[in-house]
Design an enzyme around this catalytic site. Structure first.
Site: not given
Length: 471
Positions: A130, A184, A187-188, A191
Site C-alpha cells: 500500500s 490488504k 485495508h482497501n 480506504e
C-alpha cells in the site's frame, strides 16, 4: 558477476518504482519484462542505480541472475496473468524458490496458488503493498502472507524498502497463505469508507453551507493539523485548492462525479458478509461508488423529483463545522472498527492468528489510510489484543461518546436537507445497533418462525422454540 538478492517481473509504474526502491536501499535486483525494450529502457533510465540492477531479456537468464533460494516479485495485472506468469517461470526454478504476487490479488487466488505449490518444492508469498506509486518508490506499507521460512528469506530486503514510523519499519509477516492479501483487501475496504465519508462531508460543505472548493480546502487543512491528521485529509486539502490549467476553475469542479473501483472494496464487503460481520460503512462506500457510476440515471431522476428544499443554514457556521470534524472522526472510528472486526473473524476462520497490534503498527506510515489515530489503535490492541471491537476499548469508547452528539446533528441536518450521507449514516446506525442490548430481532425471529417454522430461543430459557401462531 554477483547474483541479485531478489528479482522482479513487470516494469509498469508500480513495478519500476518498487525495483528502484529496492536498488536504492542497497539491494542488487534482477528485472524482467515481457517487452525486452521496456527492460532496456528501464535500466538505461535508472541513473546512479544502474550498477545494482541486472536487466534480463529471457526468463532463463533472469532466474540464473538471482541468488538461491530465489525470491521473485511478480508485479503484473492481477488474476489469470499471474497464473500464466507462474507457469512460465516454473521450468526454470529450483526447490525453495519463492514466487511473490505483489498485486491487489483476491486472497482466495493466493490461497489456491500457495496450496498448489505445496508439494512442488516451490513456495508462494501473497504480498499486499500500500502507498501507491509514491509509496512503491520511497517506502510502502507491506503485508506479507506465506511460510515463515519464505518470509525470513525476504525479510531483510522488504524491511529495507518499507516506510518508517518513528524508525519502525512498516512491514510484517502476518501468517500463512492468503493472510497478507486479505489484510490488504480490508485495508482497501477501510480506504473506500474513509474516502466516501470525506466526500460526504465535502458535499455538506459545498451543497449545504455553499462554500467553494478553496474554502473547503482550508477547512480540511485545519483539520489535518488536529485529530483528523491523515494522508487522505492532507491530499483532500491539496485537491480542493488545485486549479484547472484549462478553465482556471477549481480542478475538482471540472471532474465528472463518477468514481471507479477495482474490486477490493467489493471483496471486503463479500468477505465480511461471508464471515457474518457487519461492515456497514464499507458496504455504504461500495454502494456509493456504484450509484456514482449511474450518472445518467441520477440526472434523469433529478428531473423527475427535483431536489429537496434546503433547511436553513446553521446559525453558528463555525460550530457546525466543528460538528463536521467530530462527526467525521466518529464515523472513521466506526469504519476502522468494522475492518478490524472482519480481520479478527477471518483470523479465526482461516487459522491465521492475525496480529492486530502489528497490523495497526505497519499502517502508520507508507499506506493510503495512514492516520494519527492508527498509533492509538496500536496501543488499544496492544493493551487488549482480544478486544471484541475497537469501539469498546477505553480510548475509543471515550472518543465515540465525545463525538456522538455531533454525528447525530450532522446526519440529521443532512437528512433534512436531502444531502446523501450513506456512510456517515451507516456509522451512526452501527453505533446505535451495536450498543443496544435489547434490539428488535425478536420480531424478525417471530416472523421467521411464523412463515417457516425456523424456531427461536426464549429469554427465560424455557425449552419451547415455536410460537402459538396457529391458535
Amino acid at each position: 558477476m554477483e547474483q541479485a538478492e531478489i528479482g522482479l517481473i513487470g516494469l509498469g509504474v508500480m513495478g519500476s518504482n518498487l525495483a528502484l526502491n529496492i536498488a536504492e536501499k542497497g539491494n542488487r535486483i534482477a528485472v524482467f519484462n515481457r517487452s525486452p525494450e521496456a527492460t532496456r529502457n528501464f535500466h538505461a533510465e535508472a541513473g546512479a542505480l544502474q550498477d545494482r540492477i541486472v536487466p534480463c531479456e529471457t526468463l532463463e537468464a533472469f532466474v540464473a541472475a538471482i541468488r538461491p533460494p530465489r525470491p521473485i516479485i511478480i508485479m503484473i495485472k492481477a488474476g489469470e496473468p499471474v497464473d500464466q506468469q507462474m507457469e512460465l517461470l516454473k521450468p526454470y526454478l529450483s526447490a525453495g524458490d519463492i514466487m511473490i504476487d505483489a498485486g491487489n490479488a483476491n486472497f482466495h487466488d493466493t490461497i489456491r496458488r500457495f496450496d498448489n505449490l505445496k508439494d512442488s518444492g516451490l513456495t508462494f508469498i501473497g504480498m499486499g503493498v500500500s502507498g501507491g506509486e509514491e509509496g512503491a518508490r520511497h517506502g510502502p506499507s507491506i503485508m506479507v502472507g506465506g511460510t515463515e521460512e519464505s518470509w525470513k528469506r525476504v525479510e531483510t530486503v522488504l524491511t529495507s524498502i518499507s516506510a518508517r514510523f518513528n524508525g519502525e519499519p512498516c512491514v510484517a509477516w502476518l501468517g500463512e497463505n492468503g493472510a497478507g492479501h486479505f489484510v490488504k483487501t480490508i485495508h482497501n475496504g477501510i480506504e473506500y469508507a474513509d474516502m466516501q465519508m470525506i466526500a460526504e462531508i465535502y458535499g455538506i460543505l459545498r451543497d449545504g453551507l455553499r462554500m467553494d472548493a478553496a474554502e473547503i480546502g482550508e477547512v480540511f487543512g485545519r483539520w489535518n493539523g488536529g485529530r483528523l491528521n491523515s494522508y487522505l485529509t492532507e491530499i483532500t486539502e491539496k485537491v480542493l485548492k488545485a486549479t484547472d490549467p484549462v478553465s482556471g476553475k477549481p480542478m475538482v469542479d471540472m471532474i465528472v462525479d463518477a468514481a471507479g473501483q477495482k474490486g477490493t472494496g467489493k471483496w471486503s464487503v463479500i468477505e465480511a458478509q461471508n464471515l457474518g460481520v457487519a461492515a456497514t460503512a464499507i458496504e455504504a462506500a461500495v454502494a456509493g461508488r456504484i450509484l456514482s457510476s449511474q450518472k445518467a440515471e441520477r440526472e434523469a431522476a433529478e428531473t423527475i423529483f427535483g431536489l429537496p428544499t434546503p433547511v436553513e443554514l446553521p446559525t453558528d457556521k463555525a460550530a457546525f463545522i466543528d460538528d463536521l470534524e467530530s462527526a467525521l472522526l466518529a464515523a472513521k472510528i466506526g469504519a476502522y472498527a468494522q475492518g478490524f472486526a472482519v480481520m479478527a473473524a477471518a483470523s479465526a476462520h482461516y487459522n491465521w492468528n492475525l496480529p492486530m497490534p502489528t497490523i495497526a503498527r505497519i499502517w502508520r506510515a507508507g499506506c493510503i489510510i495512514r492516520s494519527q489515530f492508527l498509533d492509538e489503535i496500536t496501543s488499544a490492541f496492544t493493551a487488549d489484543p482480544q478486544a471484541a471491537n475497537l469501539i469498546v476499548t477505553p480510548a475509543f469508547s471515550q472518543m465515540v461518546k465525545d463525538a456522538d452528539g455531533a454525528l447525530r446533528r450532522v446526519v440529521s441536518h443532512a437528512a433534512l436537507s436531502g444531502l446523501p450521507v450513506p456512510a456517515l449514516s451507516s456509522a451512526l446506525a452501527y453505533f446505535d445497533a451495536y450498543r443496544r442490548g435489547r434490539g428488535t430481532a425478536n420480531l424478525i425471529q417471530a416472523q421467521r418462525d411464523f412463515f417457516g417454522a425456523h424456531g427461536f430461543d426464549r429469554i427465560d430459557g424455557v425449552d419451547q422454540h415455536h410460537g402459538p401462531w396457529g391458535s
